[in-house]
Design an enzyme around this catalytic site. Structure first.
Site, PDB file in Angstrom:
ATOM      1  N   LYS A 230      -5.209  -6.019   0.271  1.00  0.00           N
ATOM      2  CA  LYS A 230      -3.774  -6.142   0.553  1.00  0.00           C
ATOM      3  C   LYS A 230      -3.489  -5.875   2.030  1.00  0.00           C
ATOM      4  O   LYS A 230      -2.712  -6.600   2.660  1.00  0.00           O
ATOM      5  CB  LYS A 230      -2.983  -5.181  -0.352  1.00  0.00           C
ATOM      6  CG  LYS A 230      -2.971  -5.653  -1.812  1.00  0.00           C
ATOM      7  CD  LYS A 230      -2.533  -4.585  -2.793  1.00  0.00           C
ATOM      8  CE  LYS A 230      -2.707  -5.103  -4.230  1.00  0.00           C
ATOM      9  NZ  LYS A 230      -2.525  -4.070  -5.258  1.00  0.00           N
TER      10      LYS A 230
ATOM     11  N   GLN B  82      -0.980   2.393  -5.321  1.00  0.00           N
ATOM     12  CA  GLN B  82      -2.046   1.725  -6.081  1.00  0.00           C
ATOM     13  C   GLN B  82      -2.312   2.483  -7.388  1.00  0.00           C
ATOM     14  O   GLN B  82      -2.390   3.707  -7.402  1.00  0.00           O
ATOM     15  CB  GLN B  82      -3.329   1.671  -5.234  1.00  0.00           C
ATOM     16  CG  GLN B  82      -4.443   0.879  -5.865  1.00  0.00           C
ATOM     17  CD  GLN B  82      -4.109  -0.614  -6.035  1.00  0.00           C
ATOM     18  OE1 GLN B  82      -3.515  -1.230  -5.161  1.00  0.00           O
ATOM     19  NE2 GLN B  82      -4.495  -1.190  -7.164  1.00  0.00           N
TER      20      GLN B  82
ATOM     21  N   ASP C 227       6.525  -3.573  -5.118  1.00  0.00           N
ATOM     22  CA  ASP C 227       5.560  -3.831  -6.197  1.00  0.00           C
ATOM     23  C   ASP C 227       6.258  -3.801  -7.565  1.00  0.00           C
ATOM     24  O   ASP C 227       5.621  -3.997  -8.592  1.00  0.00           O
ATOM     25  CB  ASP C 227       4.441  -2.783  -6.138  1.00  0.00           C
ATOM     26  CG  ASP C 227       3.171  -3.225  -6.863  1.00  0.00           C
ATOM     27  OD1 ASP C 227       2.951  -4.440  -6.982  1.00  0.00           O
ATOM     28  OD2 ASP C 227       2.407  -2.348  -7.311  1.00  0.00           O
TER      29      ASP C 227
END
Ligand code: NAP
Length: 286
Positions: A54, A98, A121
């Site tokens: 990413k 994450q 996200d």
């Protein structure tokens, strides 16, 4: 019959080239690039790889990134503290926490420390509610990426029978809701579903979001159906028995090269969108 293969890399590249142009415009107007902060807790090798992919992609598209790394022993409070500081930093536009995180960390509590305007996200309760209610907000990236894939191949979900196998809050549940919002008739399957094969056999659109290699047999696929395999298992194997499914489906995503690339592209697109949202109105992201 042999399915047309959905090219997730090509679809992702379209999203990324648009994102790069928007990022350049933002940098020109603001004297800095849009910035994605990543928060990684622990030593999980796959998570390290995902974060590296990413942040590398940020660089190639013209975004800045900032990495925060916490040890395997970090507590929920440690992770919440880092996310809260990042959320208050005006030079950060989007935050990616994450997951999965180590077992002692309450993942949702950490997610909730992200302000909705930086939740690129789509993991907070506020983002989930906005998506479910059709309000402004950031979608969970993989479900949004799947909708991009369907649109790119002119798949109109309206009136179609969609079967989503998996009901996780970041993937199965939201993708079913996005399909419902586009007028599909949606059935969710999960670990307690009786006669999974029978349900999948009726699907015009199958979304596999389980994490069990080749759980969905190719022989279950209705001829001509659209098969989207979000599963990613060791050895580059999806949740669908690809070789047989590809003989029956009309359209099918490969693993890798299907759903995965669009997930990262949507994350970056949403970060640039967050950057371009005026501070005073950042709670409204459209
Ligand atoms: P998850 O949280 O573990 O959820 C898995 C879901 O599958 C659960 O709802 C579970 O049902 C269901 N399930 C488990 N066994 C089943 C069975 N035998 N029959 C039917 N349903 C079953 O996983 P996730 O985070 O949603 O991820 C799913 C997969 O997608 C993984 O392979 C992951 O690596 C992949 N993924 C890919 C991307 C990408 O960018 N490509 C992004 C995210 C995830 P219950 O609810 O009943 O337990």
């Amino acid at each position: 019959m042999s399915a047309q293969v959905i090219d997730g890399i090509a679809v992702a590249n379209l999203i990324l080239s648009d994102t790069a142009a928007r990022a350049a415009q933002f940098a020109e107007a603001n004297g800095r690039k849009p910035c994605l902060a990543t928060v990684l807790v622990g030593d999980d090798p796959a998570s390290h790889t995902y974060v590296r992919m990413k942040t590398n992609r940020c660089r190639t598209v013209g975004l800045d990134s900032r990495r925060h790394q916490l040890p395997e022993t970090a507590t929920t409070a440690d992770a919440v503290a880092v996310v809260s500081t990042t959320a208050a930093d005006d030079t950060v536009d989007g935050i990616l926490v994450q997951h999965p995180m180590p077992a002692q960390v309450d993942e949702q509590e950490v997610f909730e420390a992200i302000t909705p305007a930086k939740d690129v996200d789509g993991v907070t309760g506020a983002s989930f509610a906005a998506m479910a209610l059709g309000h402004n907000g950031f979608s969970s990236c993989t479900p949004a990426g799947i909708m991009h894939l369907l649109d790119a191949y002119d798949v109109d979900p309206a009136g179609q029978r969609a079967v989503v196998v998996g009901r996780s809050p970041i993937l199965g549940k939201p993708v079913g809701m996005l399909l419902l919002a586009r007028d599909a008739t949606v059935t969710y399957c999960h670990s307690k579903t009786v006669d999974l094969a029978g349900v999948v056999r009726e699907a015009d659109i199958v979304v596999a979001a389980v994490g069990r290699p080749e759980l969905i047999m190719g022989s279950w696929i209705k001829p001509g159906a659209v098969v989207v395999d979000a599963g990613y298992n060791p050895g580059n194997v999806g949740d669908v028995e690809y070789a047989t499914a590809a003989q029956r489906a009309g359209l099918i995503t490969p693993v890798p090269g299907g759903v995965g690339p669009t997930t990262i592209a949507v994350l970056l697109a949403q970060t640039v969108k967050a950057a371009g949202t005026p501070r005073a109105t950042r709670r409204s992201t459209k």
